[in-house]
Structures are given as C-alpha cells and as structure tokens.
Design an enzyme around this catalytic site. Sequence first.
Site, short mmCIF file in Angstrom:
data_model
loop_
_atom_site.label_atom_id
_atom_site.label_comp_id
_atom_site.label_asym_id
_atom_site.label_seq_id
_atom_site.Cartn_x
_atom_site.Cartn_y
_atom_site.Cartn_z
CB CYS A 112 40.36 37.06 53.10
SG CYS A 112 40.95 36.92 51.41
CG HIS A 257 36.97 39.44 52.94
ND1 HIS A 257 38.00 40.29 52.61
CD2 HIS A 257 37.06 38.37 52.10
CE1 HIS A 257 38.69 39.74 51.62
NE2 HIS A 257 38.15 38.59 51.29
CG ASN A 287 39.37 39.46 48.02
OD1 ASN A 287 40.05 39.87 48.96
ND2 ASN A 287 38.84 38.26 48.01
N1 ACO Z 1 35.49 35.92 33.04
C1 ACO Z 1 34.60 35.20 32.33
N2 ACO Z 1 34.19 33.97 32.69
C2 ACO Z 1 34.72 33.45 33.79
C3 ACO Z 1 35.66 34.13 34.58
C4 ACO Z 1 36.05 35.41 34.16
N3 ACO Z 1 36.93 36.17 34.83
N4 ACO Z 1 36.00 33.35 35.64
C5 ACO Z 1 35.29 32.22 35.53
N5 ACO Z 1 34.52 32.26 34.40
C6 ACO Z 1 33.59 31.27 33.92
C7 ACO Z 1 33.88 29.89 34.44
O1 ACO Z 1 34.85 29.25 33.64
C8 ACO Z 1 32.53 29.23 34.36
O2 ACO Z 1 32.31 28.83 33.03
P1 ACO Z 1 31.46 27.47 32.72
O3 ACO Z 1 30.09 27.72 33.28
O4 ACO Z 1 31.53 27.40 31.23
O5 ACO Z 1 32.21 26.40 33.46
C9 ACO Z 1 31.55 30.38 34.66
O6 ACO Z 1 32.29 31.60 34.42
C10 ACO Z 1 31.05 30.39 36.09
O7 ACO Z 1 32.16 30.16 36.97
P2 ACO Z 1 32.01 30.08 38.53
O8 ACO Z 1 33.35 29.88 39.14
O9 ACO Z 1 30.92 29.14 38.87
O10 ACO Z 1 31.48 31.57 38.81
P3 ACO Z 1 30.91 32.17 40.12
O11 ACO Z 1 29.61 32.79 39.87
O12 ACO Z 1 31.03 31.22 41.28
O13 ACO Z 1 31.94 33.37 40.38
C11 ACO Z 1 33.75 33.86 41.83
C12 ACO Z 1 33.30 33.12 40.59
C13 ACO Z 1 33.56 35.34 41.54
C14 ACO Z 1 35.20 33.58 42.09
C15 ACO Z 1 32.87 33.44 43.02
O14 ACO Z 1 32.81 32.05 43.08
C16 ACO Z 1 33.36 33.98 44.33
O15 ACO Z 1 33.28 35.17 44.60
N6 ACO Z 1 33.85 33.08 45.17
C17 ACO Z 1 34.24 33.45 46.53
C18 ACO Z 1 35.53 34.17 46.58
C19 ACO Z 1 35.80 34.54 48.03
O16 ACO Z 1 34.92 34.76 48.81
N7 ACO Z 1 37.02 34.61 48.41
C20 ACO Z 1 37.23 34.95 49.83
C21 ACO Z 1 38.39 34.41 50.30
S1 ACO Z 1 39.68 34.75 49.21
C22 ACO Z 1 41.07 34.64 50.17
O17 ACO Z 1 41.04 34.22 51.30
C23 ACO Z 1 42.35 35.03 49.54
#
Ligand code: ACO
Length: 336
Positions: A112, A257, A287
């Site tokens: 990214c 990003h 993304n």
């Molecule tokens: N729908 C419903 N529930 C979901 C989903 C979904 N699509 N995905 C995960 N969950 C659940 C999980 O299983 C978890 O359940 P639990 O509490 O029972 O264990 C809960 O939702 C929370 O999961 P988290 O992973 O903690 O959710 P978070 O708030 O962190 O959001 C996300 C996830 C959106 C991926 C976030 O962590 C994020 O944006 N991370 C950064 C991504 C990023 O910046 N990427 C940049 C680089 S990418 C690249 O270089 C290609």
Amino acid sequence: MSGAAVLAGLGTFVPPRVVTNDELSLTLDTSDEWIRTRTGITQRHWADPGTATGDLAVEAGRRALAAAGTDTVDLVVLATTTPDHPCPATAPEVAARLGLPHVAAFDLAAVCSGFVYALATAAGAIAAGTATRVLVIGAETYSSILDPEDRTTSVIFGDGAGAVVLRAGEPDEPGALLAHDLGSDGSLKDLIIVPGGGSRQPPAGAEKPGPRPADSYFQMQGRPVFRHAVTRMAASSQAVLDRAGWSADSVGRFVGHQANVRILHAVADQLGMARDRVVVNLDRVGNTSAASIPLALAHAVTEGLVAPGDQVLLSAFGGGVTWGSTALVWPDVPVH
Ligand code: ACO
C-alpha cells in the site's frame, strides 16, 4: 535538465463493477453496518474475471498522459502487489500498450506504500538526470488474491488504478515534490502477506484440480496493522512536514492511504491537524493499495477539496511493512 520532479497530470480508472457491502453480506458472515462502522467503506469496484492489473494501469496511464498533454516519457514505474504475472514485470507491457516502446519500465513492490515509494523513486531518477519525464502508476486487482471466504479481508479491498506524470522542473514551482520520507520494518512481514507462490513456498502445480490453497490468498492481521499504520503514518508525515518546513496547520489537505477512516482520523489527531483536512474516498472504492493515493487525490480535486496552491501531504502504510510520505503544493493541472 535535472532538478525537481513536478506533477504535470493525473489520471485514474476503476473497473465498472460495483460491489456493495450488502452484496458481500449475501455470501459472508458480515453486514453493511459492521463494514461501515469499522472501516468507513460502503462499496468497492472489482474487476471482472479476465481483467488484470495491467489493463487498469493502461487506462489510468493513458489518462495521466492526456492530462499532462504528452505522449512521451523516459521511464514507467508501476507500483503493484498484484502484477499480471510473477514474471515478467507488468510495467514493460503497460508501456508498450501505451505507445511508449523501449522506455525503461519496472514494477515496484511496496504494497500500500507503493505509490509513495514510486513517487520518490521517479523523483530520484529526475534528480539524477536519468529521466526528464516519468509515468508513475499505482494499479491493483486485489480481487484476484482475496479469499472469498475470508470476511476479514474480502470486505476491505477494491480494484483500481491511478497515475501521474512527473516532469523535470524547478523546486519552487507548484507541483514540485518538496520532501519525501520512506521506511520499512521487515520484522513485521507476516502482518500482511500472501505466503505462497514465491520462492519460499513455490506455487502448487497449476495442473492440480480443486480450490486454491489457502496460502495463495492475501492474509492480514488487522488489529496490529491498524496500530502500526497510525504510528508510522503519523511519524512519517511529521518527518516530511519538518523537511518541507510546514506546520501541520498549514496543510490544506491530508491525502492518506485509504485503508480505514478511523486510521486517517487518528493520524490527523496525532499530527494536531483538524480532521476536516482529511480526504476520504474509501467509502466508494475501499482499500485499493498502491492505487489508493492517486484515486484519493483525483477525488479531492474533482470534488473541489484541493485547489491549486493548496499544501498537500501524502502518506501511506502497507505490507512489508513499509511506509512513506510526500509533500507538494497542488499545481493547476488537469485530472482525467
Ligand atoms: N464482518 C463482521 N465481523 C467481522 C468482520 C467482518 N467483515 N471481520 C472481522 N470481524 C469480527 C472479528 O472476527 C472480531 O470478532 P471477535 O470480537 O468475536 O473476535 C471482531 O469483528 C473485531 O475484529 P477486529 O479485527 O478486532 O476488528 P477491527 O476493529 O480491528 O477492524 C480492520 C478490522 C477493519 C481490518 C482494522 O483492523 C483495520 O482497518 N486494520 C488496518 C488495515 C490497514 O491499515 N491496512 C493497511 C495496509 S493493507 C496493505 O498493505 C495491503
């Protein structure tokens, strides 16, 4: 002539097919509400099968060249995580299809952060005098590496491409790239990874029938990536502000990003920048990895959020892990 790299035109392309959160909820245990509140995304574009990254890159590249009013460059740098083939690079074919045969052309892999890395690389070529005009493209078809059964990644990523033409010019011209910051921490490589298909884990025989092995899909540990993204983008942005001699207050628009609106707001908070300076278009495109920053820039210009003379800060974080930032004063150039 060698000197500063000056932005001369911007072009973008996204494939026509829109995939809404509701559509994904039909096959995945997820909901529009979860995706919107956790990420800010409401839809993304996915390429139809048979459309590859190179196809999107050609469209965006053609538009950037038209916007810059030129049909020649000395170098094509294509930032991508999803090349058309493991070998060769996609950039030479893109160059040939754009009517730029025999120019230097290579792919750049910084996930990214790829577009920001490519801007710095192109600026280096211009400063060294090895190029006077460079086509920088960020293009991705993440839909080709997403595990359709993985709700933690499938809802996040979209396909698209964005490109700019950089030309040699003067550092005090609008559009000159004024400062860069790049970095990486390979000890965190497992946070964002496609484990299989490379030399460490060669691809399974293509002749074998059946589903793709799990390791051939993109995997991401969202929670730690979130944390590192905020810390690194904030520190890298601050480094570029310092190098450009800008205060956070003086930034007209922050084009970060487009991974998660909560990340972008947290970075703005850490920089002491008003959240209304943050450009957000991830709601429409998700993304798009290396295509994310040029797509967000084009959105900002066409929506009137960025005008000539505005101080613009670009910052990205991605797999590797990698990060990078760039500062420029927005020039009066067309967006196609
Ligand atoms: N729908 C419903 N529930 C979901 C989903 C979904 N699509 N995905 C995960 N969950 C659940 C999980 O299983 C978890 O359940 P639990 O509490 O029972 O264990 C809960 O939702 C929370 O999961 P988290 O992973 O903690 O959710 P978070 O708030 O962190 O959001 C996300 C996830 C959106 C991926 C976030 O962590 C994020 O944006 N991370 C950064 C991504 C990023 O910046 N990427 C940049 C680089 S990418 C690249 O270089 C290609």
